[in-house]
Motif scaffolding. Structure first.
Motif, PDB file in Angstrom:
ATOM      1  N   THR A 160       1.024  -1.213  -0.178  1.00 11.75           N
ATOM      2  CA  THR A 160       0.256  -0.068   0.015  1.00 11.75           C
ATOM      3  C   THR A 160       1.082   1.395  -0.096  1.00 11.75           C
ATOM      4  N   GLN A 161       1.797   1.132   0.614  1.00  7.31           N
ATOM      5  CA  GLN A 161       3.003   2.150   0.784  1.00  7.31           C
ATOM      6  C   GLN A 161       3.467   2.631  -0.333  1.00  7.31           C
ATOM      7  N   VAL A 162       3.882   1.489  -0.921  1.00 12.61           N
ATOM      8  CA  VAL A 162       4.567   1.485  -2.559  1.00 12.61           C
ATOM      9  C   VAL A 162       3.762   2.396  -3.534  1.00 12.61           C
ATOM     10  N   LEU A 163       2.451   1.807  -3.583  1.00  9.43           N
ATOM     11  CA  LEU A 163       1.232   2.317  -4.606  1.00  9.43           C
ATOM     12  C   LEU A 163       1.239   3.937  -4.252  1.00  9.43           C
ATOM     13  N   GLU A 164       1.061   4.134  -3.087  1.00  7.91           N
ATOM     14  CA  GLU A 164       1.128   5.715  -2.605  1.00  7.91           C
ATOM     15  C   GLU A 164       2.250   6.378  -3.250  1.00  7.91           C
ATOM     16  N   ARG A 165       3.431   6.047  -3.059  1.00 14.26           N
ATOM     17  CA  ARG A 165       4.742   6.678  -3.513  1.00 14.26           C
ATOM     18  C   ARG A 165       4.618   6.568  -5.078  1.00 14.26           C
ATOM     19  N   LEU A 166       4.174   5.941  -5.710  1.00 14.55           N
ATOM     20  CA  LEU A 166       4.021   5.390  -7.228  1.00 14.55           C
ATOM     21  C   LEU A 166       2.831   6.200  -7.979  1.00 14.55           C
ATOM     22  N   GLU A 167       2.013   6.840  -7.118  1.00 12.33           N
ATOM     23  CA  GLU A 167       0.817   7.213  -7.510  1.00 12.33           C
ATOM     24  C   GLU A 167       0.660   8.220  -8.791  1.00 12.33           C
ATOM     25  N   LEU A 168       1.571   9.127  -8.869  1.00 15.19           N
ATOM     26  CA  LEU A 168       1.651   9.930  -9.835  1.00 15.19           C
ATOM     27  C   LEU A 168       2.297   9.322 -10.997  1.00 15.19           C
ATOM     28  N   MET A 169       3.107   8.424 -11.019  1.00 15.69           N
ATOM     29  CA  MET A 169       3.723   7.471 -12.218  1.00 15.69           C
ATOM     30  C   MET A 169       2.493   6.418 -12.827  1.00 15.69           C
ATOM     31  N   ILE A 170       1.827   5.857 -11.677  1.00 16.26           N
ATOM     32  CA  ILE A 170       0.602   5.263 -12.041  1.00 16.26           C
ATOM     33  C   ILE A 170      -0.418   5.825 -12.977  1.00 16.26           C
ATOM     34  N   GLN A 171      -0.626   7.274 -12.591  1.00 16.08           N
ATOM     35  CA  GLN A 171      -1.543   7.860 -13.126  1.00 16.08           C
ATOM     36  C   GLN A 171      -1.151   8.415 -14.539  1.00 16.08           C
ATOM     37  N   ASP A 172       0.300   8.798 -14.711  1.00 13.12           N
ATOM     38  CA  ASP A 172       0.804   9.347 -16.003  1.00 13.12           C
ATOM     39  C   ASP A 172       0.705   8.063 -17.005  1.00 13.12           C
ATOM     40  N   PHE A 173       1.092   7.157 -16.571  1.00 12.35           N
ATOM     41  CA  PHE A 173       1.096   5.594 -17.561  1.00 12.35           C
ATOM     42  C   PHE A 173      -0.210   5.013 -17.768  1.00 12.35           C
ATOM     43  N   ASP A 174      -1.164   5.465 -16.994  1.00  9.04           N
ATOM     44  CA  ASP A 174      -2.586   4.844 -16.955  1.00  9.04           C
ATOM     45  C   ASP A 174      -2.395   3.466 -16.479  1.00  9.04           C
ATOM     46  N   ALA A 175      -1.891   3.049 -15.690  1.00  9.09           N
ATOM     47  CA  ALA A 175      -1.492   1.635 -15.114  1.00  9.09           C
ATOM     48  C   ALA A 175      -2.404   0.904 -14.383  1.00  9.09           C
ATOM     49  N   GLN A 176      -2.819  -0.114 -14.654  1.00  7.09           N
ATOM     50  CA  GLN A 176      -3.688  -0.969 -13.876  1.00  7.09           C
ATOM     51  C   GLN A 176      -3.060  -2.074 -13.355  1.00  7.09           C
ATOM     52  N   ILE A 177      -3.094  -1.944 -11.643  1.00  7.73           N
ATOM     53  CA  ILE A 177      -2.289  -2.836 -10.900  1.00  7.73           C
ATOM     54  C   ILE A 177      -3.381  -3.705 -10.037  1.00  7.73           C
ATOM     55  N   THR A 178      -3.193  -5.044 -10.053  1.00  4.23           N
ATOM     56  CA  THR A 178      -3.826  -5.967  -9.487  1.00  4.23           C
ATOM     57  C   THR A 178      -3.229  -6.531  -8.309  1.00  4.23           C
ATOM     58  N   VAL A 179      -3.943  -6.406  -6.813  1.00  4.24           N
ATOM     59  CA  VAL A 179      -3.129  -6.885  -5.809  1.00  4.24           C
ATOM     60  C   VAL A 179      -3.948  -8.084  -4.983  1.00  4.24           C
ATOM     61  N   PRO A 180      -3.274  -9.029  -4.456  1.00  6.16           N
ATOM     62  CA  PRO A 180      -4.123 -10.201  -3.849  1.00  6.16           C
ATOM     63  C   PRO A 180      -4.806  -9.435  -2.669  1.00  6.16           C
ATOM     64  N   GLU A 181      -5.836 -10.167  -2.077  1.00  5.92           N
ATOM     65  CA  GLU A 181      -6.516  -9.859  -1.149  1.00  5.92           C
ATOM     66  C   GLU A 181      -5.829 -10.060   0.331  1.00  5.92           C
ATOM     67  N   SER A 182      -4.931 -11.066   0.175  1.00  6.46           N
ATOM     68  CA  SER A 182      -4.095 -11.409   1.416  1.00  6.46           C
ATOM     69  C   SER A 182      -2.614 -11.887   0.955  1.00  6.46           C
ATOM     70  N   TRP A 183      -1.673 -11.803   1.793  1.00  7.56           N
ATOM     71  CA  TRP A 183      -0.211 -12.290   1.607  1.00  7.56           C
ATOM     72  C   TRP A 183       0.058 -13.053   2.623  1.00  7.56           C
ATOM     73  N   PRO A 184       0.977 -14.154   2.290  1.00  6.88           N
ATOM     74  CA  PRO A 184       1.588 -14.995   2.971  1.00  6.88           C
ATOM     75  C   PRO A 184       2.751 -14.308   3.899  1.00  6.88           C
TER      76      PRO A 184
END
Length: 525
Positions: free
Chosen positions: A384-408
């Motif tokens: 979640t922290q990583v996605l927040e840091r990369l928010e502008l880049m994600i918007q600029d590239f119109d990236a779609q990112i899928t994240v699992p509901e839970s992590w081991p």
């Protein structure tokens, strides 16, 4: 009387026609007539002669002049011949002088008594001169042979003593050598010229795991890493110069199947004609030194690549800032406020890019030197922290990112893992498809590790490109894509420090999956 005058001179002059060292004969007899008779006969036979009229005088002359032979009368007043002979044999200075008895006694018992007290021979009076001369010469020969034998025995005894001392010294030297060899931490060995072990010190067990019996009579090359055998064979081959010494380093095969690095000093031993007879070697474990040298070479290579990458990647933003600044200085009066703000925004963006590079350089330095303790990671919070840091880049590239509901749950160091995700995800956005379609996930493995991965829809990578990805300071160069060359090398260093591995799975035209592994939190609990 005339003969009394002769007796007053203990040593008579040799005959005029003789020269050299003539045998000296001492005649002891109480009869002046016998003395004169024997004196004259012996002088004519080229002997030096001295005389004594009694046993006491005879003993004195014998001790003073050491005659080569004594003719001794048995029946004399005072001390008789038997007693005189007995005293001669008791004196260390005269005991070796041969004695011939002269007597009118013919009983066997008298002769036996004479031999018992040390006589060499017996003459019966009246003496026959030719017999006297013959017996004298015989006993002189015997005496000379005995002297030679004694000298030879003395030389032999001396040589034996020297040999004994040499043998004692050799035994002591061998004992010291064996003590040194058996207690040395280095492997000391003797080999035939064809390279077969004749002796190996006990350190072979400590360093290689072999018992001595497992190496004796075996070729040296049997215990050398296959890739180093030609070098070792060449190094240990006896050359033209003997003795010769050579030093070489190679990998020795351990009984366990692994290997260690040995530095060996090998000397060819030669005989007294300069011909090689065997090889003596001392081998020392230098594994730590070799590995340290390899790490140092790798480190220097990394520094070279690091310097090149830093210079290359910082040059672009710095050059861009300078270009924008120069343009603004030259055209400031001609630009409206909106244009000026636009240029200043570009300068800030390029400066921010340079700052990112510096931040990653500092992170790289921290990872290289730092040691951290592993903790259970809240991977959902980190992502979640990583996605927040990369928010502008994600918007600029119109990236779609899928994240699992839970992590081991895995173990690691949260600040470093966050940077690993930043690098993987930013690369997926920049180098993925258009628009980027990215999936994040995690897969527990049977070996107690957890694999975390980022899958993109980019153009994929060739096998050659994959092999270069995680090398120090290599990047996927696409002119139209922003990026600097430190990311993947930093990820590799981070994951290495945390006990995991990194990798990529990709095929041209089918996208790429970048992954890293971390220990399961259960395994580290």
């Amino acid at each position: 009387m005339i003969f009394q005058e002769q007796m007053s001179v203990p040593t008579a002059e040799p005959a005029p026609n003789n020269s050299g060292n003539l045998p000296l004969i001492l005649v002891v007899d109480d009869s002046p007539l016998n003395l004169k008779f024997l004196f004259a006969a012996l002088r004519r036979t080229d002997f030096k002669v001295m005389v004594a009229e009694n046993g006491t005088l005879g003993l004195e002359l014998a001790e003073q002049h050491h005659p080569d032979l004594i003719l001794l009368d048995v029946m004399m007043p005072g001390i008789d011949g038997f007693e005189t002979c007995c005293r001669l044999k008791q004196n260390p200075q005269t005991r070796e002088i041969p004695v011939i008895f002269m007597t009118a006694l013919s009983d066997t018992i008298d002769k036996v008594n004479g031999f018992e007290v040390g006589a060499a021979d017996y003459l019966t009076k009246p003496v026959d001169i030719p017999e006297v001369i013959a017996r004298v010469r015989t006993q002189l020969k015997v005496a000379n042979l005995q002297k030679d034998l004694r000298r030879q025995n003395e030389r032999l005894a001396e040589e034996n003593e020297k040999r004994r001392r040499v043998q004692d010294a050799l035994r002591e030297s061998r004992g010291r050598y064996r003590l040194l060899a058996e207690n040395s931490t280095d492997i000391i060995s003797r080999q035939t010229l064809s390279g077969v072990y004749q002796y190996v010190s006990p350190a072979c067990h400590t360093l290689l795991g072999y018992d001595i019996e497992e190496m004796i009579s075996k070729p040296v090359l049997d215990f050398v890493h296959p890739d180093d055998r030609k070098m070792v064979e060449k190094s240990t081959h006896p050359g033209q110069n003997c003795p010769s010494t050579v030093t070489f380093t190679y990998r020795a095969v351990c009984k366990s199947g692994g290997f260690i690095w040995l530095e060996t000093v090998s000397k060819t031993v030669c005989d007294d004609k300069g011909r090689p007879v065997e090889i003596v070697s001392v081998s020392r474990d230098v594994t730590d030194r070799v590995e340290l040298a390899q790490k140092l070479r790798e480190h220097n290579k990394e520094l070279d690549a690091f310097a090149h990458t830093v210079a290359h990647d910082l040059k672009n933003p710095v050059s861009t800032v300078i270009s924008y600044t120069d343009f603004l200085i030259g055209a400031w009066d001609k630009l409206d406020e909106a244009k000026i703000k636009d240029f200043i925004g570009n300068i800030r963006s390029v400066g921010q890019k340079g700052l990112y590079i510096i931040d990653e350089l500092m992170l790289l330095a921290t990872v290289r030197k730092g040691e951290v303790k592993l903790h259970s990671l809240d991977m959902a919070a980190i992502v979640t922290q990583v996605l927040e840091r990369l928010e502008l880049m994600i918007q600029d590239f119109d990236a779609q990112i899928t994240v699992p509901e839970s992590w081991p749950t895995a173990a690691g160091y949260a600040p470093w893992i966050e940077e690993a995700w930043i690098n993987y995800l930013s690369n997926a956005i920049k180098y993925g498809g258009r628009p980027p379609r990215i999936e994040l996930g995690a897969t527990p493995q049977d070996d107690g590790m957890v694999r975390f991965w980022v899958r993109d829809n980019g153009k994929g990578l060739t096998a050659e490109e994959q092999s270069r990805l995680f090398a120090e300071f290599i990047r996927l160069d696409e002119v139209r894509v922003e990026g600097h060359g430190l990311g993947l090398s930093i990820v590799r260093r981070i994951v290495d420090k945390l006990g995991g591995q990194v990798g990529v799975e990709s095929q041209p035209g089918h996208g790429s999956t970048f992954w890293f592994t971390l220990p399961s939190a259960k395994e580290t609990a």
